[in-house]
Design a protein around this motif. Structure first.
Motif, PDB file in Angstrom:
ATOM      1  N   ARG A  25      30.863  -9.609   9.327  1.00  0.00           N
ATOM      2  CA  ARG A  25      29.431  -9.589   9.646  1.00  0.00           C
ATOM      3  C   ARG A  25      28.733  -8.398   8.968  1.00  0.00           C
ATOM      4  O   ARG A  25      27.660  -8.537   8.392  1.00  0.00           O
ATOM      5  CB  ARG A  25      29.237  -9.526  11.165  1.00  0.00           C
ATOM      6  N   VAL A  26      29.391  -7.252   9.046  1.00  0.00           N
ATOM      7  CA  VAL A  26      28.821  -6.052   8.417  1.00  0.00           C
ATOM      8  C   VAL A  26      28.654  -6.296   6.913  1.00  0.00           C
ATOM      9  O   VAL A  26      27.622  -5.960   6.323  1.00  0.00           O
ATOM     10  CB  VAL A  26      29.718  -4.818   8.674  1.00  0.00           C
ATOM     11  N   ARG A  30      25.437  -6.010   4.288  1.00  0.00           N
ATOM     12  CA  ARG A  30      25.499  -5.244   3.038  1.00  0.00           C
ATOM     13  C   ARG A  30      25.092  -6.128   1.863  1.00  0.00           C
ATOM     14  O   ARG A  30      24.292  -5.731   1.024  1.00  0.00           O
ATOM     15  CB  ARG A  30      26.938  -4.738   2.789  1.00  0.00           C
ATOM     16  N   ASN A  31      25.651  -7.343   1.856  1.00  0.00           N
ATOM     17  CA  ASN A  31      25.351  -8.255   0.741  1.00  0.00           C
ATOM     18  C   ASN A  31      23.880  -8.630   0.691  1.00  0.00           C
ATOM     19  O   ASN A  31      23.349  -8.946  -0.363  1.00  0.00           O
ATOM     20  CB  ASN A  31      26.207  -9.532   0.829  1.00  0.00           C
ATOM     21  N   ASP A  32      23.221  -8.591   1.855  1.00  0.00           N
ATOM     22  CA  ASP A  32      21.774  -8.867   1.871  1.00  0.00           C
ATOM     23  C   ASP A  32      20.982  -7.643   1.413  1.00  0.00           C
ATOM     24  O   ASP A  32      19.756  -7.656   1.412  1.00  0.00           O
ATOM     25  CB  ASP A  32      21.315  -9.267   3.280  1.00  0.00           C
ATOM     26  N   GLY A  33      21.704  -6.572   1.078  1.00  0.00           N
ATOM     27  CA  GLY A  33      21.032  -5.406   0.488  1.00  0.00           C
ATOM     28  C   GLY A  33      20.693  -4.288   1.465  1.00  0.00           C
ATOM     29  O   GLY A  33      19.971  -3.361   1.122  1.00  0.00           O
ATOM     30  N   HIS A  34      21.197  -4.375   2.694  1.00  0.00           N
ATOM     31  CA  HIS A  34      20.857  -3.342   3.676  1.00  0.00           C
ATOM     32  C   HIS A  34      21.859  -2.192   3.683  1.00  0.00           C
ATOM     33  O   HIS A  34      23.033  -2.388   3.373  1.00  0.00           O
ATOM     34  CB  HIS A  34      20.800  -3.955   5.079  1.00  0.00           C
ATOM     35  N   ASP A  35      21.399  -1.016   4.027  1.00  0.00           N
ATOM     36  CA  ASP A  35      22.305   0.087   4.339  1.00  0.00           C
ATOM     37  C   ASP A  35      22.740  -0.087   5.787  1.00  0.00           C
ATOM     38  O   ASP A  35      21.908  -0.359   6.659  1.00  0.00           O
ATOM     39  CB  ASP A  35      21.569   1.432   4.203  1.00  0.00           C
ATOM     40  N   LEU A  81      38.207  -0.553  11.667  1.00  0.00           N
ATOM     41  CA  LEU A  81      37.086  -1.293  11.087  1.00  0.00           C
ATOM     42  C   LEU A  81      36.884  -0.907   9.614  1.00  0.00           C
ATOM     43  O   LEU A  81      36.629  -1.766   8.771  1.00  0.00           O
ATOM     44  CB  LEU A  81      35.797  -1.053  11.894  1.00  0.00           C
ATOM     45  N   SER A  82      37.040   0.378   9.304  1.00  0.00           N
ATOM     46  CA  SER A  82      36.907   0.787   7.897  1.00  0.00           C
ATOM     47  C   SER A  82      37.963   0.090   7.047  1.00  0.00           C
ATOM     48  O   SER A  82      37.669  -0.411   5.960  1.00  0.00           O
ATOM     49  CB  SER A  82      37.063   2.300   7.751  1.00  0.00           C
ATOM     50  N   MET A  83      39.186   0.036   7.565  1.00  0.00           N
ATOM     51  CA  MET A  83      40.252  -0.649   6.821  1.00  0.00           C
ATOM     52  C   MET A  83      39.913  -2.121   6.623  1.00  0.00           C
ATOM     53  O   MET A  83      40.122  -2.684   5.549  1.00  0.00           O
ATOM     54  CB  MET A  83      41.583  -0.535   7.566  1.00  0.00           C
ATOM     55  N   ALA A  84      39.390  -2.744   7.680  1.00  0.00           N
ATOM     56  CA  ALA A  84      39.033  -4.160   7.583  1.00  0.00           C
ATOM     57  C   ALA A  84      37.953  -4.357   6.516  1.00  0.00           C
ATOM     58  O   ALA A  84      37.982  -5.336   5.761  1.00  0.00           O
ATOM     59  CB  ALA A  84      38.554  -4.675   8.941  1.00  0.00           C
ATOM     60  N   LEU A  85      37.018  -3.423   6.430  1.00  0.00           N
ATOM     61  CA  LEU A  85      35.980  -3.506   5.394  1.00  0.00           C
ATOM     62  C   LEU A  85      36.598  -3.319   4.006  1.00  0.00           C
ATOM     63  O   LEU A  85      36.288  -4.048   3.068  1.00  0.00           O
ATOM     64  CB  LEU A  85      34.879  -2.472   5.670  1.00  0.00           C
ATOM     65  N   HIS A  86      37.510  -2.347   3.905  1.00  0.00           N
ATOM     66  CA  HIS A  86      38.170  -2.125   2.613  1.00  0.00           C
ATOM     67  C   HIS A  86      38.889  -3.375   2.142  1.00  0.00           C
ATOM     68  O   HIS A  86      38.846  -3.726   0.973  1.00  0.00           O
ATOM     69  CB  HIS A  86      39.182  -0.978   2.717  1.00  0.00           C
ATOM     70  N   SER A  87      39.549  -4.054   3.093  1.00  0.00           N
ATOM     71  CA  SER A  87      40.316  -5.215   2.653  1.00  0.00           C
ATOM     72  C   SER A  87      39.396  -6.374   2.242  1.00  0.00           C
ATOM     73  O   SER A  87      39.834  -7.314   1.604  1.00  0.00           O
ATOM     74  CB  SER A  87      41.337  -5.642   3.716  1.00  0.00           C
TER      75      SER A  87
END
Ligand code: ASP
Ligand code: MG
Length: 407
Positions: A25-26, A30-35, A81-87
């Motif tokens: 979801r995060v 991000r892909n929609d261009g948001h910080d 969660l950071s790891m999940a984002l990295h993957s």
């Protein structure tokens, strides 16, 4: 392109799969261009587990050490969660409260945020990373770890959103928004698109436990738009905002809050002389018992009755104190009743509409619900009734004010 703060509660990060779903979801945001700055709670049950561990060793754990322990729960979820984002190939960095520098006072286990450094977060954002911040924690001026009280991650999220001037603070939870009343009581309760901070405070202090009250107060004070949404399904959730022009068209009543946590105490036959209210309620407040509704009637025979409500857990203690005072004052009797419930209709529209109270009482009368106590504020009318009529009362008011219908 906006800066969004998102907060995910314990159930939303309660398992590896759920953490992965949050990451996805995060990444969409991000892909929609948001910080995106994400604040996480500990996995559900974790904070309770840690408290239980501490209490096995020390029945009343040293507050400073308890904070060191409890803060670990949120640190686990930031890393995962950071790891999940990295993957997923999404750049992300985890930060605990001290690393951000969420500066608090030294009141361990119930600390208040004094300031937040935004530099480090902003520089990570500039480098294109999602910043994952541990909720519920900070450090005092000597770098001791502090925590903000149960449910404190909501407050972290709102405080970060305020510090960073975020466009919105989104609170992801296991319900899809704020409802007109508890859907378990009223089947056709409706999700509200919008509610004001003031109304939300009334709704949450009365038991709609969607958000930590302090977080709502904070958001209102700094005018941070707050949105409650589900982390399990898509949807607009409920936006909590300042009262504005669009609220003028809003319904008179936004919702019905209720609770079954209170008990009623009455001192009967008190001599009607100055100072009795003080002599009755003083010792109650000295005992740190919070009093809610207070009603005293005009005296006719030189005696008066005073009724008030307290939390049910405090009833026995309050009654004991009252017995004492009653004897001193020469009052005739102390009565207690813990089979009561309080319900309130809440809405800023009440300010500009007459007849709201009579409509409420009319609906209750029609269903033969006896009202024991009534209190009002500018945006709320509360009644205390026999607890066995609570659900009937809530349903009949929901219908009378047509809360199932969108405006
Ligand atoms: N983990 C903390 C608690 O359970 C803080 C939070 O979830 O907001 O109270
Ligand atoms: Mg929580």
């Amino acid at each position: 392109m906006a800066l969004i703060v998102q907060k995910y509660g314990g159930t939303s990060v309660g398992s590896v799969e759920r953490i992965q779903a949050v990451a996805a979801r995060v990444q969409r945001w991000r892909n929609d261009g948001h910080d995106v700055v994400v604040v996480v709670s500990a996995m559900s049950g974790e904070t309770n587990r840690l408290i239980a561990l501490a209490e096995e060793i020390q029945p009343e754990p040293t507050a400073r050490e308890l904070d060191v322990l409890l803060s670990t729960g949120e640190q686990v979820t930031t890393a995962l969660l950071s790891m999940a984002l990295h993957s997923l190939g999404c750049s992300a960095v985890s930060l605990n409260g001290g690393q951000v520098r969420v500066l608090t006072d030294t009141a361990h286990t119930k600390a208040r945020i004094k300031s937040i450094d935004k530099e480090r977060i902003q520089s990570h954002l500039q480098q294109g990373a999602v910043v994952v911040v541990a909720g519920f924690q900070g450090v005092d001026q000597d770098n001791n770890i502090t925590t903000l009280g149960r449910g404190g991650s909501d407050t972290t999220a709102v405080a970060l959103a305020a510090a960073l001037s975020a466009s919105e603070c989104q609170i992801y939870t296991d319900v899809d928004g704020v409802y007109t009343t508890d859907p378990r009581v009223v089947g056709n309760a409706r999700r509200l698109d919008k509610i004001t901070f003031e109304e939300m405070l009334e709704m949450s202090s009365l038991g709609s436990k969607v958000l930590q009250i302090r977080a709502v107060e904070f958001a209102g004070k700094y005018a941070v738009p707050l949105r409650v949404l589900s982390s399990f399904e898509e949807g607009p959730g409920t936006l909590i905002t300042l009262e504005d022009e669009s609220t003028v068209e809003a319904p008179v009543i936004s919702g019905i809050a209720f609770n079954r946590d209170e008990a009623k105490l009455t001192v009967v036959g008190i001599p009607d002389i100055p100072g009795v209210a003080y002599r009755i309620l003083g010792p109650i407040s000295d005992a740190n018992i919070e009093v809610d509704v207070i009603v005293q009637n005009v005296a006719e025979d030189n005696t008066t009755d005073l009724t008030f409500t307290v939390h049910r857990n405090d009833m026995a203690r309050a009654a004991e104190i009252l017995q004492n005072t009653a004897e001193q004052l020469g009052a005739s009797e102390v009565r207690t009743d813990d089979k009561i419930a309080k319900l309130s209709i809440v809405g800023v529209g009440m300010r500009s509409h007459a007849g709201v109270a009579s409509k409420m009482f009319g609906a209750l009368a029609q269903d033969n619900v006896n009202i024991q106590l009534i209190t009002t504020s500018e945006i709320k009318i509360s009644v205390v009734v026999d607890e066995k009529f609570l659900e009937l009362a809530v349903r009949s008011l929901h219908e009378a004010f047509e809360l199932d219908q969108a405006v």
